[in-house]
Design an enzyme around this catalytic site. Structure first.
Site, PDB file in Angstrom:
ATOM      1  CB  THR A   1      77.959  84.876  42.587  1.00 16.73           C
ATOM      2  OG1 THR A   1      76.781  84.496  43.627  1.00 16.73           O
ATOM      3  CG2 THR A   1      77.653  86.405  42.454  1.00 16.73           C
TER       4      THR A   1
ATOM      5  CE  LYS B   1      74.540  86.330  44.897  1.00 19.70           C
ATOM      6  NZ  LYS B   1      74.296  85.404  45.956  1.00 19.70           N
TER       7      LYS B   1
ATOM      8  CG  HIS C   1      63.227 108.829  58.275  1.00 22.74           C
ATOM      9  ND1 HIS C   1      62.937 108.094  57.193  1.00 22.74           N
ATOM     10  CD2 HIS C   1      63.172 109.960  58.122  1.00 22.74           C
ATOM     11  CE1 HIS C   1      62.516 109.033  56.323  1.00 22.74           C
ATOM     12  NE2 HIS C   1      62.708 110.174  56.839  1.00 22.74           N
TER      13      HIS C   1
ATOM     14  NE  ARG D   1      67.530  87.720  45.353  1.00 19.72           N
ATOM     15  CZ  ARG D   1      66.509  87.874  44.635  1.00 19.72           C
ATOM     16  NH1 ARG D   1      65.265  87.361  45.003  1.00 19.72           N
ATOM     17  NH2 ARG D   1      66.491  88.765  43.789  1.00 19.72           N
TER      18      ARG D   1
ATOM     19  CE  LYS E   1      79.229  91.398  64.456  1.00 19.93           C
ATOM     20  NZ  LYS E   1      79.188  91.731  63.136  1.00 19.93           N
TER      21      LYS E   1
ATOM     22  CE1 TYR F   1      80.531  76.514  54.616  1.00 20.01           C
ATOM     23  CE2 TYR F   1      81.841  76.488  52.807  1.00 20.01           C
ATOM     24  CZ  TYR F   1      81.592  76.405  54.190  1.00 20.01           C
ATOM     25  OH  TYR F   1      82.567  76.321  55.145  1.00 20.01           O
TER      26      TYR F   1
ATOM     27  CE1 TYR G   1      79.878  85.723  56.231  1.00 20.70           C
ATOM     28  CE2 TYR G   1      80.368  83.347  56.316  1.00 20.70           C
ATOM     29  CZ  TYR G   1      79.563  84.404  56.108  1.00 20.70           C
ATOM     30  OH  TYR G   1      78.287  84.041  55.399  1.00 20.70           O
ATOM     31  CE  LYS G   2      76.183  84.688  58.301  1.00 17.93           C
ATOM     32  NZ  LYS G   2      75.347  85.163  57.371  1.00 17.93           N
TER      33      LYS G   2
ATOM     34  CB  CYS H   1      78.246  86.484  49.419  1.00 17.17           C
ATOM     35  SG  CYS H   1      78.299  85.009  49.688  1.00 17.17           S
TER      36      CYS H   1
HETATM   37  N1  SAJ Z   1      77.814  92.509  58.555  1.00 15.79           N
HETATM   38  C1  SAJ Z   1      78.016  93.774  59.106  1.00 15.79           C
HETATM   39  N2  SAJ Z   1      77.086  94.454  59.588  1.00 15.79           N
HETATM   40  C2  SAJ Z   1      75.933  94.055  59.435  1.00 15.79           C
HETATM   41  C3  SAJ Z   1      75.530  92.759  58.618  1.00 15.79           C
HETATM   42  C4  SAJ Z   1      76.660  92.113  58.242  1.00 15.79           C
HETATM   43  O1  SAJ Z   1      79.548  94.242  59.490  1.00 15.79           O
HETATM   44  O2  SAJ Z   1      74.945  94.751  59.641  1.00 15.79           O
HETATM   45  C5  SAJ Z   1      79.018  91.679  58.123  1.00 15.79           C
HETATM   46  C6  SAJ Z   1      78.970  90.334  58.754  1.00 15.79           C
HETATM   47  O3  SAJ Z   1      79.518  90.102  60.099  1.00 15.79           O
HETATM   48  C7  SAJ Z   1      79.914  89.613  57.862  1.00 15.79           C
HETATM   49  C8  SAJ Z   1      79.582  90.118  56.367  1.00 15.79           C
HETATM   50  O4  SAJ Z   1      78.822  91.487  56.690  1.00 15.79           O
HETATM   51  O5  SAJ Z   1      81.050  89.493  57.969  1.00 15.79           O
HETATM   52  C9  SAJ Z   1      78.564  89.346  55.561  1.00 15.79           C
HETATM   53  O6  SAJ Z   1      77.532  88.826  56.242  1.00 15.79           O
HETATM   54  P1  SAJ Z   1      76.121  88.975  55.880  1.00 15.79           P
HETATM   55  O7  SAJ Z   1      75.262  88.250  56.813  1.00 15.79           O
HETATM   56  O8  SAJ Z   1      75.500  90.197  55.435  1.00 15.79           O
HETATM   57  O9  SAJ Z   1      76.002  88.203  54.479  1.00 15.79           O
HETATM   58  P2  SAJ Z   1      76.505  86.380  53.945  1.00 15.79           P
HETATM   59  O10 SAJ Z   1      77.772  86.952  53.181  1.00 15.79           O
HETATM   60  O11 SAJ Z   1      76.482  85.472  55.047  1.00 15.79           O
HETATM   61  O12 SAJ Z   1      75.529  86.353  52.844  1.00 15.79           O
HETATM   62  C10 SAJ Z   1      75.236  87.311  51.966  1.00 15.79           C
HETATM   63  C11 SAJ Z   1      73.664  87.091  51.871  1.00 15.79           C
HETATM   64  N3  SAJ Z   1      72.913  88.472  51.679  1.00 15.79           N
HETATM   65  C12 SAJ Z   1      72.430  89.264  52.457  1.00 15.79           C
HETATM   66  O13 SAJ Z   1      71.849  90.198  51.858  1.00 15.79           O
HETATM   67  C13 SAJ Z   1      72.098  89.108  53.743  1.00 15.79           C
HETATM   68  C14 SAJ Z   1      72.893  85.959  51.196  1.00 15.79           C
HETATM   69  O14 SAJ Z   1      71.696  86.406  51.141  1.00 15.79           O
HETATM   70  C15 SAJ Z   1      73.324  85.837  49.823  1.00 15.79           C
HETATM   71  O15 SAJ Z   1      73.062  84.761  49.125  1.00 15.79           O
HETATM   72  C16 SAJ Z   1      74.873  85.461  50.110  1.00 15.79           C
HETATM   73  O16 SAJ Z   1      75.555  86.720  50.612  1.00 15.79           O
HETATM   74  C17 SAJ Z   1      75.628  85.112  48.513  1.00 15.79           C
HETATM   75  O17 SAJ Z   1      75.591  83.751  48.478  1.00 15.79           O
HETATM   76  O18 SAJ Z   1      75.761  85.939  47.625  1.00 15.79           O
END
Ligand code: SAJ
Length: 408
Positions: free
Chosen positions: A118, A203, A241, A151, A397, A11, A316-317, A257
């Site tokens: 990472t 990171k 806020h 990132r 969601k 990926y 996962y999302k 991640c």
């Molecule tokens: N999720 C929630 N609530 C939110 C946001 C996300 O429940 O408000 C859940 C999502 O549904 C998912 C999980 O968290 O299951 C993670 O999703 P994500 O979109 O926050 O992050 P990842 O895992 O797809 O990618 C992250 C990214 N980090 C962020 O801060 C958005 C990316 O920048 C990193 O490069 C990546 O991890 C990594 O490789 O470490």
């Protein structure tokens, strides 16, 4: 001009290799998975991602090559998985060590070895430096070490490769600067040069921050459920806020991640990670919370047959086909432990059958169920609300606006 060998064509490694090739750098992408390399050599991508097709074509036009063999070059980027060990929660460095080992077998004298995977703070000192020393190489002369964690976010990778800022951790400032110039070929944002340990730590800290923030939202969701308050309205107001930014609750945290990296800190600093561990536990408890919501809806409507329940979403999302650590899989595992079989599942992005009772056709899936649980907010379901409007809906969601929809 450098010649880069990118190790690991998953990926992160693949899009990174393609970006360098598009920028005119000579690149070979290496992976030990022969099938994957064959597929790339035949012009076939191994996963879907917005804009990846076009990028792939441009990189191929610019002469990118793929091979299972490590190349003799001056620059290596290691982008292999770093899973965690289930019991100890510590990082499993096996893939990184083995890739570094193989690089050292072939690299030119003075080569730069960049680790993008990472890793937990201290991993490079503990596992990669000794590999170099074992080989009799002098660090900073025969080989230069760099950590350049990525990132990018699945679903928006190509854009983010170009527009996100980056961190380069290096032992020597000049080498850090050289690698910064290299990444500037495609990265248009700020690139910070620091030491290796700070790059490793920052990171992991970034993803842990997000995990804790989501855990806070999830805990609020549980509190609000107990006393019938609208968590989304409360977060919306609180976020007005100027210094508050609470993320959204959901059915759990998945992906490779955010749900993984905090464990590295817990594994390495068990006595110091109370908040981080609690956040992990809260997020991991969300599939159970969803199950109890399903149970109460079944009870309310006198539904006793679990096969009348359908889970929408296996990824996962939203809008990705990646199912690693997905909340739906976590939920199914939990049901399995309790011998509760028969719940139906559908995900428009997951085109191979990976769980029991998985449907490949959305209408067939909807026709067979009474309760639909939205686990992932894919655009597909947003565009097909008409089809599900007569069902009992549990929307984890917060994307469904029908009256009477159940929320987290
Ligand atoms: N999720 C929630 N609530 C939110 C946001 C996300 O429940 O408000 C859940 C999502 O549904 C998912 C999980 O968290 O299951 C993670 O999703 P994500 O979109 O926050 O992050 P990842 O895992 O797809 O990618 C992250 C990214 N980090 C962020 O801060 C958005 C990316 O920048 C990193 O490069 C990546 O991890 C990594 O490789 O470490």
């Amino acid at each position: 001009m450098s010649f880069i060998n990118v190790i690991g064509q998953g990926y992160i490694g693949l899009p990174t290799a393609l970006m360098f090739a598009k920028g005119g750098v000579k690149v070979v992408g290496t992976d030990y998975n022969e099938k994957l390399i064959q597929s790339l050599q035949n012009g076939k991508l191994t996963f879907e991602e917005e804009g990846l097709d076009e990028l792939f074509k441009e990189a191929v036009t610019n002469g990118i090559e793929f091979s299972t063999e490590y190349q003799k070059t001056d620059t290596y980027i290691i982008s292999v998985p770093t899973p965690y060990i289930k019991n100890s929660k510590k990082l499993d460095p096996t893939y990184v060590i083995s890739a570094a080992h193989s690089v050292l077998e072939v690299c030119e004298k003075g080569a730069i070895l960049i680790i993008e995977s990472t890793v937990s703070p201290g991993t490079i000192d503990k596992y990669v430096r000794p590999e170099i020393e074992k080989k009799g190489y002098v660090l900073g002369e025969d080989v230069h070490l760099v950590h350049a964690p990525e990132r990018i976010i699945p679903g928006n990778m190509i854009y983010e490769l170009e527009h996100n800022s980056r961190t380069i951790g290096a032992d020597e400032l000049e080498v850090g600067q050289k690698v910064k110039d290299l990444y500037s070929i495609f990265c248009k944002s700020e690139i910070v040069v620091t030491d290796i340990r700070s790059a490793e730590m920052s990171k992991v800290v970034e993803n842990t921050y997000r995990d804790i923030n989501i855990a806070f939202a999830n805990e609020l969701a549980k509190i609000c459920r107990t006393d019938n308050m609208d968590v989304y309205e409360i977060i919306r107001i609180a976020n007005m806020h100027p210094r508050v930014n609470i993320l959204q609750p959901g059915p759990g945290v998945g992906g490779h991640c955010i749900s993984v990296d905090p464990w590295f800190l817990v594994g390495d600093y068990p006595d110091l990670t109370n908040l981080i561990l609690t956040a992990r536990k809260i997020n991991d408890s969300m599939p159970k919370h969803v199950l109890s919501r399903i149970r109460s809806i079944m009870r309310e409507h006198d539904i006793h047959d679990i096969s009348k329940v359908g889970l929408y979403g296996l990824a996962y999302k939203e809008n990705v086909d990646d199912t690693r650590e997905s909340p739906t899989l976590q939920l199914l595992e939990r049901m399995d432990e309790h011998l509760a079989f028969g719940v139906k599942v559908f995900d428009p992005f997951v085109k191979t059958r990976i769980v029991d009772h998985q449907f490949m056709n959305f209408e067939d899936f909807v026709n067979e169920i009474e309760i639909l649980v939205i686990m992932v907010g894919h655009d597909h379901i947003k565009n097909n609300m008409e089809i599900i409007k007569d069902k009992l809906i549990l929307d984890t969601k917060n994307i469904c606006t029908f009256d009477g929809v159940y929320k987290l």
